[in-house]
Design a protein around this motif. Structure first.
Motif, short mmCIF file in Angstrom:
data_model
loop_
_atom_site.label_atom_id
_atom_site.label_comp_id
_atom_site.label_asym_id
_atom_site.label_seq_id
_atom_site.Cartn_x
_atom_site.Cartn_y
_atom_site.Cartn_z
N SER A 60 4.43 -11.42 0.73
CA SER A 60 3.29 -12.32 0.97
C SER A 60 3.59 -13.77 0.63
CB SER A 60 2.11 -11.82 0.13
OG SER A 60 1.10 -12.79 0.01
N HIS B 241 -9.06 -6.88 11.49
CA HIS B 241 -8.61 -8.04 10.71
C HIS B 241 -9.51 -9.23 11.00
CE1 HIS B 241 -4.96 -6.81 8.62
NE2 HIS B 241 -4.63 -6.09 9.68
N VAL C 84 -0.36 -12.00 4.21
CA VAL C 84 0.67 -10.96 4.22
C VAL C 84 1.63 -11.30 5.36
CG1 VAL C 84 1.15 -8.49 4.43
CG2 VAL C 84 -0.96 -9.26 3.32
N LEU D 162 -4.14 -5.70 3.42
CA LEU D 162 -3.24 -4.77 4.10
C LEU D 162 -4.14 -3.69 4.69
CD1 LEU D 162 0.01 -4.35 3.95
CD2 LEU D 162 -0.66 -2.31 2.73
N GLY E 45 -0.69 -6.51 8.40
CA GLY E 45 -1.07 -7.55 7.44
C GLY E 45 -1.10 -8.89 8.14
N SER F 30 5.17 -4.64 1.09
CA SER F 30 4.70 -5.83 1.79
C SER F 30 5.17 -7.07 1.05
CB SER F 30 3.17 -5.82 1.90
OG SER F 30 2.60 -5.78 0.60
#
Length: 492
Positions: free
Chosen positions: A131, A462, A115, A487, A481, A129
């Motif tokens: 990507s 993350h 992302v 996300l 992201g 978003s």
């Protein structure tokens, strides 16, 4: 140096103070204030001197340090001696308060590659978003699930051949129009696509013109034209282009940079600012695309630009009250313009640039082509610069793993936020300017408290580098992201 005091009978010693606004202008004459005066008393005085019908909250600063105790205690602790009146700067505070983000409310899979960009709509109700998987996605914030993958079918020629519409390469940037009606995405292949956020469908064919990848997108402010029609894109090809989404074509090409254009901002006064790898920032007027000013000073690539009015330009007529509008005219002429003028006050719009030369400059481009000040301190390239919504602070993110805080009016260094163990890629402010969010290569997000200059919240979660972060304009949620393809939504 003698402190100028007035012996006032039993009241003890008074201190002569001069209240000043953030621009440095005096508010009334110097006042003798008792040493037991605290911010609460100063607040009453400022509200009275400004004849505010509604009592507003203010914070007070002496030499860029917030006053949180009684005057006498502060003077003693900091061993301040004043020959003339002690300057105290008052700064208006947001009348609402944002809850600090402290938990991940959902992790949403969907993208099949990293992302690269996340952006909330101006009213904070939608999230988009972009990507490396070449798609743009829209997410449902109520159910916290994917809503649309933006693809569609378009007619290619007179014979009505259809082909699926999607970007040919990584989606590098996305930008909402400030009226919330359009979403534009730009790719590594150089094409731009306009989408209808209500349906996730394309509004016409891709916009072709740039020869290399898109580095930035910025919309014309809604207080200058409503409904929103024009936006500007910057590209690695050295040009910036103004597009009209109604005409579906490029209306002006801004040529003049000798190397890649890395960032672009459409200012509230109607001019466009472009930053480039040729070390310059150029200022353009937008009716014919003429170059009106060149800002020189950086010794290496310009990476990032920020405007002091950016938050009101991004949110247009939408504020924390969540008011809906009946017409574009009401949105433009009443609310957006009023919000812009109130934010800007009597001061010129300020611009900050961050560079590969490790430095930043603070400019007032409407006033001078020379910088107001040079901001030094980072030990590595400056990747991202961002003004707080109230314009009082500038934050900078660097590959030296730190985030730094600066005075948004003077450019003076205020504090360094240390805690990340990898380069900091992106930062975002809470709507009340009290908290700052950072995302890093070290896979964490961190929330910093602007008043205490301390880490407020560490947000691991993350599994890899965090490339993109955004705090919703309504302040209620954060999106992030990165390389792990998910996300994440974070709440307070």
């Amino acid at each position: 140096m003698e402190m100028e005091i007035e012996e006032n009978g039993e009241k003890g010693k008074n201190v002569m103070c001069q209240l000043k606004d953030p621009e440095g202008n005096d508010l009334g004459h110097p006042l003798y204030l008792p040493q037991d005066a605290a911010p609460k008393e100063l607040q009453q005085i400022v509200n009275k001197l400004l004849n505010n019908e509604e009592k507003l909250p203010y914070a007070f600063y002496i030499s860029d340090q917030e006053l949180v105790v009684q005057l006498g205690t502060y003077l003693q602790k900091n061993k301040v001696s004043v020959e003339k009146a002690l300057p105290i700067v008052y700064q208006p505070q947001a009348v609402f308060r944002i809850r600090p983000i402290n938990r991940c409310s959902s992790t949403i899979a969907g993208h099949t590659e990293a992302v690269l960009s996340v952006a909330f709509s101006p009213d904070g109700q939608q999230l988009a978003s972009g990507s490396g998987d070449t798609t743009v996605r829209l997410w449902d914030l109520n159910t916290q699930t994917p809503m649309y993958t933006c693809t569609g079918r378009v007619l290619v020629d007179e014979g009505y051949t259809e082909r699926a519409l999607r970007h040919k390469n990584w989606v590098l940037c996305i930008a909402w129009s400030p009226d919330g009606k359009h979403l534009v995405s730009g790719s590594k292949a150089g094409e731009l696509q306009c989408w209808d956020p209500q349906t996730g469908k394309p509004s016409g064919n891709p916009l072709i013109g740039h020869k290399k990848w898109i580095t930035g997108i910025s919309w014309e402010p809604v207080h200058l034209r409503a409904p929103c029609r024009r936006f500007v894109s910057s590209s690695k090809d050295g040009d910036a282009r103004i597009w009209d989404v109604s005409l579906r074509k490029c209306v002006i090409c801004l040529s003049g940079h000798t190397l890649a254009v890395t960032c672009v901002k459409w200012g509230g006064d109607g001019v466009i600012y472009t930053g480039s790898q040729d070390c310059t920032i150029k200022v353009w007027e937008t009716s014919q695309g003429k170059l009106i000013r060149e800002l020189k000073g950086h010794g290496h690539w310009v990476n990032s630009l920020a405007l002091s009015t950016e938050y009101v330009l991004r949110t247009g007529a939408f504020d924390h009250t969540g008011k809906q509008f009946t017409s574009p005219e009401e949105m433009k002429e009443v609310v957006a313009l009023e919000r812009y003028n109130k934010m800007k006050g009597n001061a010129p719009e300020r611009l900050v640039s961050g560079s590969d030369d490790f430095t930043m400059f603070l400019w007032e481009p409407a006033v001078s082509k020379h910088p107001k000040t040079r901001m030094t301190g980072h030990q590595q390239l400056v990747n991202h610069v961002y003004f707080s919504p109230d314009g009082q602070w500038v934050a900078s993110a660097s590959f030296d793993k730190s985030v730094k805080l600066w005075n948004g009016t003077t450019g003076k260094f205020v504090a360094a936020f240390r805690g990340h163990v990898g380069p900091v890629y992106q930062i975002s402010w809470s709507a009340d300017s009290r908290l700052l969010l950072s995302g890093s290569k070290d896979s964490t997000l961190k929330v910093w408290d602007i008043r205490t200059h301390k880490l407020k919240q560490d947000l691991p979660g993350h599994e890899d580098e965090v490339f993109a972060v955004d705090w919703s304009p309504d302040g209620e949620k954060v999106a992030s992201g990165g390389r792990d393809r998910v996300l994440k939504l974070w709440m307070g």
